[in-house]
Write an enzyme that holds these catalytic residues in place. Sequence first.
Site, PDB file in Angstrom:
ATOM      1  N   ARG A  74     -49.400 -82.528 -55.381  1.00  0.00           N
ATOM      2  CA  ARG A  74     -50.233 -81.681 -56.241  1.00  0.00           C
ATOM      3  C   ARG A  74     -49.629 -80.287 -56.280  1.00  0.00           C
ATOM      4  O   ARG A  74     -48.875 -79.896 -55.393  1.00  0.00           O
ATOM      5  CB  ARG A  74     -51.672 -81.633 -55.738  1.00  0.00           C
ATOM      6  CG  ARG A  74     -51.834 -81.053 -54.340  1.00  0.00           C
ATOM      7  CD  ARG A  74     -53.279 -81.110 -53.870  1.00  0.00           C
ATOM      8  NE  ARG A  74     -53.460 -80.448 -52.591  1.00  0.00           N
ATOM      9  CZ  ARG A  74     -53.259 -81.009 -51.421  1.00  0.00           C
ATOM     10  NH1 ARG A  74     -52.864 -82.264 -51.361  1.00  0.00           N
ATOM     11  NH2 ARG A  74     -53.451 -80.327 -50.306  1.00  0.00           N
ATOM     12  N   ALA A  91     -47.143 -87.463 -45.623  1.00  0.00           N
ATOM     13  CA  ALA A  91     -47.639 -88.666 -44.957  1.00  0.00           C
ATOM     14  C   ALA A  91     -49.127 -88.793 -45.194  1.00  0.00           C
ATOM     15  O   ALA A  91     -49.831 -87.795 -45.376  1.00  0.00           O
ATOM     16  CB  ALA A  91     -47.355 -88.614 -43.455  1.00  0.00           C
ATOM     17  N   TYR A 147     -52.207 -94.956 -37.145  1.00  0.00           N
ATOM     18  CA  TYR A 147     -51.401 -93.825 -37.597  1.00  0.00           C
ATOM     19  C   TYR A 147     -50.144 -93.679 -36.741  1.00  0.00           C
ATOM     20  O   TYR A 147     -49.028 -93.517 -37.247  1.00  0.00           O
ATOM     21  CB  TYR A 147     -52.229 -92.539 -37.546  1.00  0.00           C
ATOM     22  CG  TYR A 147     -51.466 -91.290 -37.894  1.00  0.00           C
ATOM     23  CD1 TYR A 147     -51.086 -91.028 -39.206  1.00  0.00           C
ATOM     24  CD2 TYR A 147     -51.139 -90.356 -36.906  1.00  0.00           C
ATOM     25  CE1 TYR A 147     -50.381 -89.867 -39.522  1.00  0.00           C
ATOM     26  CE2 TYR A 147     -50.448 -89.202 -37.213  1.00  0.00           C
ATOM     27  CZ  TYR A 147     -50.072 -88.962 -38.522  1.00  0.00           C
ATOM     28  OH  TYR A 147     -49.370 -87.830 -38.839  1.00  0.00           O
TER      29      TYR A 147
END
Length: 304
Positions: free
Chosen positions: A34, A66, A131
């Site tokens: 973005r 990530a 994760y």
Amino acid sequence: MSRLVVTGASGFIGAALVQHLRTLGRPCAGIGRRAGPAVDGVVAAYTTVALTPWVRAGDVLIHLAARAHRPGQAHDDDFADNLRTTAALVEICRAQGAARLVFVSSVGVHGQRTVDAPFTERDAPAPEEAYGRSKLACEQLIVAAADLAHVIVRPPLVYGAGAPGNFAQLARAVARGWPLPLGAIHNRRSFVAVDNLVDFLTLCAKHPAARNQTFLVADGEDLSTPQWIARMAAAAGRRSPHLLPVPSAWLRAAGTLLGRRAAAQRLCDSLQVDSTLARTLLGWTPVVGVAEGLRRAMAPLRTP
């Protein structure tokens, strides 16, 4: 002087890194999903097609983009995009002749808690959460690309102004003076200020001795959760909030019932890292201490 290309430049650490590089006058390009002040190129996804125009021979890539922690119970599939993104970047680096890839991993590669001693780079990986497993898979992919020079950095919790996640939630609670059920916690945790991390990443991008090394990095002052909260309060210009002496077993049980088990563990468990290798091999020292790091982190919430 090599140009530095930063992925994840619209995120907390990536934006801080690009700003740091610009302040130093280093040639750099920030890539993000973005738009933002640190972003030179917006990509819908980190694919070979989208990234190829941004990578050229001799560049140093610092890979921060990530999918990060999610609330509740996360699964390996939730982080599959981390491996796809890293695979695309490795392919581009090799094809374009990039000079080095600096990969920002996580201390979660080692696990979520320490017992007798801090983690060191010599400890075998043992990720406990999805994760951390995704970050380890990315590391293994990078190391397997034998013709690509790389550096792997495994930070603990990164804090600073605008930091997301658990730090942001705790910072708001501390700044508002809310009582917290954390007075019976006796642990030790390592942290790294965002200013220290971006300084270290900049060093890793250029230092000859960093090539093909893995580093743990931290501020160098480990604190218990109550000590951390007291320091946060002082940095915000407030008295430390009342800490209720709730047994850690109760907090863990409540976290499990509320789907916040991982968050409860992070408040209760010890997690220490030894950054001796970064200091001895690269001659690195933190640019700020914990007091100054927290002063900067809590500045937006500071009481006038």
